[in-house]
Design an enzyme around this catalytic site. Structure first.
Site, PDB file in Angstrom:
ATOM      1  N   GLU A 268     -29.872 -69.092 -46.076  1.00  0.00           N
ATOM      2  CA  GLU A 268     -31.089 -69.352 -46.251  1.00  0.00           C
ATOM      3  C   GLU A 268     -30.898 -69.863 -44.646  1.00  0.00           C
ATOM      4  OE1 GLU A 268     -33.361 -70.126 -48.310  1.00  0.00           O
ATOM      5  OE2 GLU A 268     -32.293 -69.416 -49.583  1.00  0.00           O
ATOM      6  N   CYS A 302     -35.656 -77.188 -42.261  1.00  0.00           N
ATOM      7  CA  CYS A 302     -35.351 -75.635 -41.194  1.00  0.00           C
ATOM      8  C   CYS A 302     -36.975 -75.320 -41.513  1.00  0.00           C
ATOM      9  CB  CYS A 302     -35.028 -74.663 -42.382  1.00  0.00           C
ATOM     10  SG  CYS A 302     -35.160 -75.020 -44.332  1.00  0.00           S
TER      11      CYS A 302
HETATM   12  P1  TAP Z   1     -25.086 -73.752 -38.348  1.00  0.00           P
HETATM   13  O1  TAP Z   1     -24.706 -73.894 -36.504  1.00  0.00           O
HETATM   14  O2  TAP Z   1     -25.346 -72.819 -38.251  1.00  0.00           O
HETATM   15  O3  TAP Z   1     -24.261 -74.347 -39.185  1.00  0.00           O
HETATM   16  C1  TAP Z   1     -24.279 -74.240 -40.811  1.00  0.00           C
HETATM   17  C2  TAP Z   1     -23.091 -74.384 -41.433  1.00  0.00           C
HETATM   18  O4  TAP Z   1     -22.140 -73.229 -41.000  1.00  0.00           O
HETATM   19  C3  TAP Z   1     -22.088 -75.835 -40.873  1.00  0.00           C
HETATM   20  O5  TAP Z   1     -20.996 -76.216 -41.548  1.00  0.00           O
HETATM   21  C4  TAP Z   1     -21.291 -74.838 -39.791  1.00  0.00           C
HETATM   22  O6  TAP Z   1     -19.670 -75.402 -39.447  1.00  0.00           O
HETATM   23  C5  TAP Z   1     -20.779 -73.630 -40.274  1.00  0.00           C
HETATM   24  N1  TAP Z   1     -20.238 -72.822 -39.768  1.00  0.00           N
HETATM   25  C6  TAP Z   1     -20.551 -72.401 -38.257  1.00  0.00           C
HETATM   26  N2  TAP Z   1     -20.184 -71.299 -37.877  1.00  0.00           N
HETATM   27  C7  TAP Z   1     -19.868 -70.387 -38.651  1.00  0.00           C
HETATM   28  C8  TAP Z   1     -19.195 -69.687 -38.754  1.00  0.00           C
HETATM   29  N3  TAP Z   1     -18.935 -68.731 -37.570  1.00  0.00           N
HETATM   30  N4  TAP Z   1     -18.545 -69.616 -39.850  1.00  0.00           N
HETATM   31  C9  TAP Z   1     -18.913 -70.445 -41.089  1.00  0.00           C
HETATM   32  N5  TAP Z   1     -19.378 -71.279 -41.120  1.00  0.00           N
HETATM   33  C10 TAP Z   1     -20.192 -71.271 -39.995  1.00  0.00           C
HETATM   34  O7  TAP Z   1     -26.566 -74.993 -38.498  1.00  0.00           O
HETATM   35  P2  TAP Z   1     -26.588 -76.550 -38.290  1.00  0.00           P
HETATM   36  O8  TAP Z   1     -26.567 -76.388 -36.570  1.00  0.00           O
HETATM   37  O9  TAP Z   1     -26.205 -76.905 -39.227  1.00  0.00           O
HETATM   38  O10 TAP Z   1     -28.377 -76.868 -38.881  1.00  0.00           O
HETATM   39  C11 TAP Z   1     -29.475 -76.227 -38.257  1.00  0.00           C
HETATM   40  C12 TAP Z   1     -30.008 -74.675 -38.632  1.00  0.00           C
HETATM   41  O11 TAP Z   1     -29.502 -74.597 -39.830  1.00  0.00           O
HETATM   42  C13 TAP Z   1     -31.013 -74.492 -38.004  1.00  0.00           C
HETATM   43  O12 TAP Z   1     -31.234 -73.175 -38.032  1.00  0.00           O
HETATM   44  C14 TAP Z   1     -31.505 -74.783 -39.313  1.00  0.00           C
HETATM   45  O13 TAP Z   1     -33.178 -73.980 -39.617  1.00  0.00           O
HETATM   46  C15 TAP Z   1     -30.940 -74.409 -40.547  1.00  0.00           C
HETATM   47  N6  TAP Z   1     -31.313 -74.334 -41.862  1.00  0.00           N
HETATM   48  C16 TAP Z   1     -31.713 -73.845 -42.370  1.00  0.00           C
HETATM   49  C17 TAP Z   1     -32.191 -75.103 -43.307  1.00  0.00           C
HETATM   50  C18 TAP Z   1     -33.212 -73.503 -44.829  1.00  0.00           C
HETATM   51  S1  TAP Z   1     -32.765 -74.018 -46.087  1.00  0.00           S
HETATM   52  N7  TAP Z   1     -33.225 -72.090 -44.358  1.00  0.00           N
HETATM   53  C19 TAP Z   1     -31.896 -75.823 -44.496  1.00  0.00           C
HETATM   54  C20 TAP Z   1     -31.334 -76.525 -43.698  1.00  0.00           C
HETATM   55  C21 TAP Z   1     -30.926 -76.090 -41.714  1.00  0.00           C
HETATM   56  P3  TAP Z   1     -19.886 -77.061 -38.677  1.00  0.00           P
HETATM   57  O14 TAP Z   1     -20.934 -77.253 -38.091  1.00  0.00           O
HETATM   58  O15 TAP Z   1     -18.954 -77.567 -39.532  1.00  0.00           O
HETATM   59  O16 TAP Z   1     -19.020 -76.889 -37.388  1.00  0.00           O
END
Ligand code: TAP
Length: 495
Positions: A268, A302
């Site tokens: 997602e 998102c």
């Molecule tokens: P990410 O940086 O992608 O982080 C999401 C999760 O993935 C965090 O727990 C993060 O860990 C982890 N992560 C980071 N690098 C990783 C890797 N190399 N391998 C495995 N896991 C890893 O996103 P964010 O900044 O937290 O959230 C914002 C983004 O999420 C936006 O683009 C938003 O659109 C998207 N989002 C989408 C949805 C849906 S439903 N489509 C809902 C909410 C958010 P850490 O942050 O703990 O380092």
């Protein structure tokens, strides 16, 4: 709730003591093997709330071992669906009993409105559990009529040990959007909360144990994406990863799955969703909807409607009215019940949003409202609306994940469809019109996973949610999400 001694808020009575800061493995809170910790920060002030154990690959290995044992030999996948549902309902009861404390944890950790946490996030988390608890004893295969000499049936079996990686924008809801269907299916799991918001996840781990979820079924590893997250996505003994986060990290997760054990993946991801407002709309209502679409949860959502297209006949009136409303939008301490928008989650996110605002100005966008940080401690940004922008500008094409709207004018239905689809994302879209033909045409023509007609953020646990295009694949919510955590086994016998 007790007061935290180093709290700086005037809303001290709301600030909980932090009870859980370790990793949760095999039913116990434990230090990380390295003994390392990291800071979790209050975005209202930029001050450290507490130190949290930092999990890494070795800790993920331990958690997977516990989850594997609980899956291969434990009671959870083997007990009746009814019994799993009963325990999940008890878990939900415990969440309801701790509602204020959980909402407060998400407010100090993530800057989320306390009022919304109490009214929406936390109750939705417990309802998510109850929804899937009700499904746990209704998981059935099919009987199959085969060729002359054979008969068969299918079994729906839990996928196994699953890795759940979640973002920071809805720490509670995301926890249960992932964990609730996985629990109902009979899976065991290792969940990694985002580094910015580990506190409520650890509280949920504690409540899971109290509810009677057996040891090893639900493990929580706090830590960083590049270490703990990567260890989950590349683990040889995890059968599936369900991820919510950015498109960039989604790509890394698919790569890790491909180069490890070909585990199943569902993603997602990000979005840049259009909201299209036609000439026949009630302008006042459309203004309310458009502001909600981009400012809800400070734009950290998102499916935010951050590209707003307004038809030329009402554009001027709309622009004038939305500017007035945005200027009266209240930004401040998320514990204040009058506040509509709290601080962005952390310094990085705050700076990223301000960078995009600067880019928007440089590329020739006009600021209708906002455009800067609030002159106070913490990560507060003014509700910002750009006009005179085009799809090729960064502010319109990139997901900003903040309170920033691009407001644009269009002439015809065809033009609106074409411009709405002019994005690599396809998470959601909104349409405002009284004309049923227009609503039908546009909703079928937009390549996005969810279309809201005359509403926005009408999200429901029963309604599948997920992306088209680079917004990912594999739905969360609804019965579709339950089937993500099940696999089909065909059993065939001679007649
Ligand atoms: P990410 O940086 O992608 O982080 C999401 C999760 O993935 C965090 O727990 C993060 O860990 C982890 N992560 C980071 N690098 C990783 C890797 N190399 N391998 C495995 N896991 C890893 O996103 P964010 O900044 O937290 O959230 C914002 C983004 O999420 C936006 O683009 C938003 O659109 C998207 N989002 C989408 C949805 C849906 S439903 N489509 C809902 C909410 C958010 P850490 O942050 O703990 O380092």
């Amino acid at each position: 709730m007790a007061k935290r001694s180093n709290g700086t808020s005037e809303y001290l009575e709301n600030i909980p003591d932090i009870k859980f800061t370790n990793l949760f493995i095999n039913g116990e809170f434990v230090d990380s093997i390295s003994g390392k910790t990291f800071e979790t920060v209050d975005p209202r002030t930029g001050e450290v709330i507490t130190l949290v154990a930092e999990g890494d690959k070795e800790d993920v290995d331990l958690a997977v071992k516990a989850a594997r044992k609980a899956f291969d030999h434990g009671t959870w996948p083997r007990m009746s669906g009814f019994e799993r549902g009963r325990i999940m309902n008890k878990f939900a009861d415990l969440i309801d009993q701790n509602l204020e404390e959980l909402a407060a944890l998400d407010t100090i950790d993530g800057g989320k409105l306390f009022s919304l946490g109490k009214e929406s996030d936390i109750p939705s988390a417990s309802r998510m559990l109850r929804y899937y608890a009700g499904a746990a004893d209704k998981i059935h295969g099919e009987t199959l009529k085969l060729s002359m000499e054979f008969q068969g049936y299918t079994l729906l079996e839990p996928v196994g040990v699953v890795g759940l990686i979640i973002p920071w924008n809805f720490p509670s809801l995301m926890f249960f959007i992932k964990a609730a269907p996985a629990l109902a299916a009979g899976c065991t799991m290792v969940l990694k909360p985002a580094e910015q918001t580990p506190l409520s996840a650890l509280f949920y781990a504690h409540l899971a144990k109290q509810a009677g979820i057996p040891d090893g079924v639900l493990n929580v590893i706090n830590g960083f994406g590049s270490t703990a997250g990567a260890a989950i996505s590349s683990h040889m003994d995890i059968d599936k990863v369900s991820f919510t986060g950015s498109t960039e990290v989604g790509r890394l997760i698919m790569q890790a799955a491909a180069t490890s054990n070909l585990k199943q993946v569902s993603l997602e991801l990000g979005g840049k969703s259009p909201l299209i407002i036609f000439d026949d709309a009630d302008v006042d209502k459309a203004v309310e909807l458009a502001l909600l679409a981009v400012l809800y949860n400070k734009g950290e959502i998102c499916c935010a409607g951050s590209r707003v297209y307004v038809q030329e006949g009402i554009y001027e009136e709309f622009e004038k009215k939305i500017a007035e409303k945005a200027k009266s939008w209240v930004v401040g301490d998320p514990f204040d019940p009058h506040v509509q928008q709290g601080p962005q989650v952390d310094k990085d996110q705050f700076e990223k949003i301000l960078y995009y605002i600067e880019q928007g100005k440089k590329e020739g966008g006009t600021l209708l409202t906002g455009g800067k940080a609030l002159n106070k401690k913490g990560y507060y940004i003014e509700p910002t609306i750009f006009t005179d922008v085009k799809e090729e500008m960064l502010v319109v094409s990139d997901e900003i994940f903040g309170p920033v709207m691009s407001l644009m004018k269009f002439k015809t239905v065809e033009e609106a469809i074409e411009r709405a689809n002019n994005t690599k994302y396809g998470l959601a879209a909104g349409i405002v019109t009284k004309d049923l033909n227009v609503a039908n045409t546009v909703s079928r023509s937009i390549r996005a996973g969810t279309i809201w007609i005359n509403c926005y953020f009408a999200l429901d646990r029963g309604c599948p949610f997920g992306g088209y295009k680079m917004s990912g694949f594999g739905k969360d919510k609804g019965m579709k999400a339950l089937y993500k955590f099940l696999q089909v086994k065909s059993v065939v016998t001679p007649i």
